[in-house]
Design a protein around this motif. Sequence first.
Motif, PDB file in Angstrom:
ATOM      1  N   CYS A 197     -39.511  16.962  94.020  1.00 12.48           N
ATOM      2  CA  CYS A 197     -40.668  16.205  94.497  1.00 12.48           C
ATOM      3  C   CYS A 197     -40.939  15.069  93.526  1.00 12.48           C
ATOM      4  CB  CYS A 197     -41.894  17.104  94.628  1.00 12.48           C
ATOM      5  SG  CYS A 197     -43.404  16.192  95.059  1.00 12.48           S
ATOM      6  N   ALA A 257     -43.469  12.499  92.418  1.00 12.18           N
ATOM      7  CA  ALA A 257     -44.902  12.228  92.505  1.00 12.18           C
ATOM      8  C   ALA A 257     -45.190  10.904  91.798  1.00 12.18           C
ATOM      9  CB  ALA A 257     -45.704  13.364  91.878  1.00 12.18           C
ATOM     10  N   LEU A 291     -44.222  11.827  96.992  1.00  7.14           N
ATOM     11  CA  LEU A 291     -45.675  11.916  97.116  1.00  7.14           C
ATOM     12  C   LEU A 291     -46.293  10.739  96.369  1.00  7.14           C
ATOM     13  CD1 LEU A 291     -48.166  13.986  97.797  1.00  7.14           C
ATOM     14  CD2 LEU A 291     -48.090  14.352  95.322  1.00  7.14           C
ATOM     15  N   TRP A 341     -49.821   9.302  94.775  1.00  4.42           N
ATOM     16  CA  TRP A 341     -51.105   9.872  94.365  1.00  4.42           C
ATOM     17  C   TRP A 341     -51.949   8.836  93.619  1.00  4.42           C
ATOM     18  CZ3 TRP A 341     -52.074   9.924  89.132  1.00  4.42           C
ATOM     19  CH2 TRP A 341     -50.964   9.817  88.280  1.00  4.42           C
ATOM     20  N   GLN A 369     -54.115  11.901  97.699  1.00  2.00           N
ATOM     21  CA  GLN A 369     -52.665  12.059  97.714  1.00  2.00           C
ATOM     22  C   GLN A 369     -52.152  11.942  99.147  1.00  2.00           C
ATOM     23  OE1 GLN A 369     -54.489  15.123  96.743  1.00  2.00           O
ATOM     24  NE2 GLN A 369     -55.047  13.982  94.909  1.00  2.00           N
ATOM     25  N   GLY A 379     -48.256  17.788  94.449  1.00  2.00           N
ATOM     26  CA  GLY A 379     -46.808  17.875  94.339  1.00  2.00           C
ATOM     27  C   GLY A 379     -46.311  19.306  94.341  1.00  2.00           C
ATOM     28  N   VAL A 424     -43.028  13.518  87.795  1.00  2.00           N
ATOM     29  CA  VAL A 424     -44.290  12.773  87.786  1.00  2.00           C
ATOM     30  C   VAL A 424     -44.097  11.449  87.059  1.00  2.00           C
ATOM     31  CG1 VAL A 424     -46.723  12.812  87.123  1.00  2.00           C
ATOM     32  CG2 VAL A 424     -45.564  14.949  87.726  1.00  2.00           C
TER      33      VAL A 424
END
Length: 204
Positions: A9, A11, A56, A58, A62, A105, A123
């Motif tokens: 993922c 983010a 994702l 954010w 989000q 996330g 991230v």
Amino acid sequence: MQPVDLALCLAVDVSASVDYDEFGLMIGGLAGAFRAPDIAGACAAGPRGAVGVAVLFWSGAQDVAVPWMRVGGVAEAGALADAIENAPRLPAPGATALGPGMAAGLALLGRFAGEASRLVLDVSGDGAHNQGRPPGPVRDIGVAAGVTINGLAVLNEEPDLLGHYEAEVIGGPGAFAMHCADYADFADAIRRKLRREIMGGMVA
């Protein structure tokens, strides 16, 4: 989705500190990374021949920019790159709610519809947490669930941001944090980061 070697993922910070040009550099860097032959090859190099990737965005809220896609070679990596480039900037710019962004996330990883040998939350952002749940406890929840959380700190706004990521964001087996000076350097940094994540931390 068929089993994959990694569910990843991505983010991505779209808070108010990320202006229009910086957003373009960041999204272009991500898309370009998946079009690179070494990244596409890495996605297919594991025992299961593919990774699952979702993106994702954010800020104070989000939004899933790209739902889960299976990437097992050049064609699928190119399709993912196209999806990243075509994703609208949602949610609207807001606070740097790093903790809630990480929680979203982790929830997206929890919704991965398949079997993955590894779970990684990647991230990236240019600011320290300033709204909502603090990131440290969210990180601990993710680690307890078997997720590795890595970070890419963009230092153009906050030169000491890497320390914040190292202390409050990253965790789990093989976790690491990287930095880049600004968004002009993002493309190179995210490509190196993705290669390291996809290859399981075996690439220096």
